[in-house]
Structure formats: structure tokens, C-alpha cells
Design an enzyme around this catalytic site. Structure first.
Site, PDB file in Angstrom:
ATOM      1  N   HIS A 191       0.279   1.314 -13.316  1.00 54.41           N
ATOM      2  CA  HIS A 191       1.074   0.178 -13.810  1.00 54.41           C
ATOM      3  C   HIS A 191       2.545   0.608 -13.868  1.00 54.41           C
ATOM      4  O   HIS A 191       2.849   1.688 -14.378  1.00 54.41           O
ATOM      5  CB  HIS A 191       0.581  -0.257 -15.194  1.00 54.41           C
ATOM      6  N   GLY A 208       0.773  -1.241   0.000  1.00 54.08           N
ATOM      7  CA  GLY A 208       0.000   0.000   0.000  1.00 54.08           C
ATOM      8  C   GLY A 208       0.801   1.286   0.000  1.00 54.08           C
ATOM      9  O   GLY A 208       0.335   2.307   0.508  1.00 54.08           O
ATOM     10  N   ASN A 224      -5.965   2.790 -12.894  1.00 55.72           N
ATOM     11  CA  ASN A 224      -4.969   1.820 -12.445  1.00 55.72           C
ATOM     12  C   ASN A 224      -3.579   2.433 -12.579  1.00 55.72           C
ATOM     13  O   ASN A 224      -3.330   3.231 -13.488  1.00 55.72           O
ATOM     14  CB  ASN A 224      -5.063   0.575 -13.338  1.00 55.72           C
ATOM     15  N   ASN A 232       1.413   3.039  -2.602  1.00 53.66           N
ATOM     16  CA  ASN A 232       0.670   3.968  -3.476  1.00 53.66           C
ATOM     17  C   ASN A 232      -0.535   4.549  -2.736  1.00 53.66           C
ATOM     18  O   ASN A 232      -0.847   5.732  -2.883  1.00 53.66           O
ATOM     19  CB  ASN A 232       0.245   3.277  -4.768  1.00 53.66           C
ATOM     20  N   ILE A 237     -10.150  -6.782 -13.101  1.00 55.21           N
ATOM     21  CA  ILE A 237     -11.485  -6.205 -12.900  1.00 55.21           C
ATOM     22  C   ILE A 237     -12.421  -6.756 -13.984  1.00 55.21           C
ATOM     23  O   ILE A 237     -12.167  -6.583 -15.186  1.00 55.21           O
ATOM     24  CB  ILE A 237     -11.412  -4.661 -12.975  1.00 55.21           C
TER      25      ILE A 237
END
Ligand code: GRF
Length: 212
Positions: free
Chosen positions: A110, A12, A108, A14, A94
Site C-alpha cells: 500500500h 505491474g 499487500n 511492483n 480480497i
């Protein structure tokens, strides 16, 4: 105030970058109202609780099949009134059911410059292993609207140079510090302030500032 739901599977960092950006005013007009993990042991859940944010685990193991898991995840997002879903290291693809419920409302992060090093099998350290194996000199990170696995209109990208002595772990950390923790909060701020539009499958940003 845009209600943001963050989906996580791991440490976590981010998520932490988002919470810090809200606290220090780099993200305005948004609040994280829900954090969901598929993994009960995700440290990201602790980070959310420390911030007094509702943190729940919805694991596929709690359900008879994948569809029931997807329905429960969707129901939680809808019940909580989430307006933007942020995939911040969420290792679950998803499904269309959720993509359709949140059109252009799922983003998202990446850890590569899409369309390089993305798609099925490109997650976590593997992305960096493959970039090093190919010998690219530049990699980076991408924030994009999510319509499946690493597909969907690109919102922001940031490049990161590769050093010859990089290991996947060292490179992963540099990509996070120099790119991911910057562009993910930035994208949320732009969306929360109504500056992001999708036109003909591409993103247009009002007053787009190309940082050098
Ligand atoms: C990040 O590298 C992100 O790009 C990827 O998974 C990692 C998550 O790290 N999708 P963290 O849980 O935010 O620390």
C-alpha cells in the site's frame, strides 16, 4: 522453493521489481509461478509472459456474480499450488473466502504509512492526493498481511519525504522508487526464508535490520 502467485490490475512495476529481485538474487527460495489480473489490458500480464510465467485474466465480467468470480480466483490459486499470494496493485478487495484459504499467506503493498491514508477509497493516485491535501511532510509505503482492505499485521514500512512542489504523480513515482520496489521484494524474501512470524496479531522478523 516458495510458489508465489502475484495478483495485479495495472502496469505491474511492483511485479517487475519482484521478478528482478529473483533474477539478481535479492529474493531467494521463491519463484513466481502465476500472475493473475482482473483486467485483460494490464501490462503486468505482458511482463509475466516475457518471463515465461503463466499469466491469466480472471475478470468479474466473465461471471454472473461476484461470488462466482471469487470462487474462480480461489480455484486458480489453489490449482496452481500457490503458497504465498502477493497483491501488487490489485484493485479488487480480497473476500473472506480467499483470506480464510490463505491464513497469513496473502500480502499487500500500500502506498502510504498505514494507518494513514488507507482503507476504502484510498487507492492509486487518490492516496497521494490525500497526503498532499493534508500537508503531511512524510509518507511512504507499507507491506502487510491482508485480511481485508489495508488491514492485517504490518511486515515492513519505508518512509519517503514530501517536497512542497510535489504533484500526486511525482509523489507516486517517488514512493514507488524509494519504498515500494524495495520493501515488497524484501518482504517476500523474508517470508520465503522463514523469517516472518505473526505473534498476537503483530509481525516478528528474525534478525530484523532497521535500515537508516
Ligand atoms: C502501487 O502504487 C501500489 O502500491 C498500489 O497500486 C500501484 C500499482 O502499481 N497498490 P504497479 O501496477 O505495480 O505499477
Amino acid at each position: 522453493m516458495l510458489k508465489v502467485g502475484v495478483l495485479v490490475s495495472g502496469g505491474g512495476t511492483n511485479l517487475q521489481a519482484i521478478l528482478d529481485a529473483i533474477d539478481n538474487g535479492k529474493i531467494t527460495n521463491a519463484q513466481v509461478s502465476l500472475v493473475v489480473s482482473n483486467n485483460p489490458g494490464a501490462y503486468a500480464l505482458e511482463r509475466a509472459k516475457k518471463h515465461e510465467i503463466e499469466a491469466v485474466c480472471i475478470s468479474p465480467k466473465q461471471f454472473e456474480n461476484r461470488e462466482e468470480f471469487h470462487k474462480a480466483l480461489l480455484a486458480k490459486l489453489q490449482e496452481s499450488g500457490v503458497e504465498l499470494v502477493v497483491l501488487a496493485g490489485f484493485l479488487v478487495a480480497i473476500p473472506p473466502m480467499i483470506v480464510e484459504a490463505f491464513p497469513n499467506r496473502i500480502i499487500n503493498i500500500h502506498p502510504s504509512l498505514i494507518p494513514s491514508f488507507c482503507g476504502v477509497g484510498y487507492y492509486g493516485l487518490h492516496v497521494h492526493e490525500k497526503a498532499l491535501a493534508r500537508g503531511v511532510r512524510v509518507t511512504g509505503a507499507t507491506v502487510h498481511f491482508d485480511t481485508g482492505t489495508d488491514t492485517g499485521p504490518i511486515i515492513l514500512q519505508k518512509a519517503v519525504k514530501i517536497r512542497q512542489d510535489d504533484t500526486p504523480e511525482v509523489l507516486q513515482r517517488r514512493v514507488m522508487e524509494k519504498a515500494e520496489w524495495k520493501i515488497l521484494p524484501k518482504a517476500i524474501d523474508l517470508i520465503a526464508n522463514g523469517k516472518v512470524k505473526v505473534v498476537d496479531g503483530r509481525v516478528e522478523i528474525e534478525e530484523y535490520d532497521v535500515e537508516e
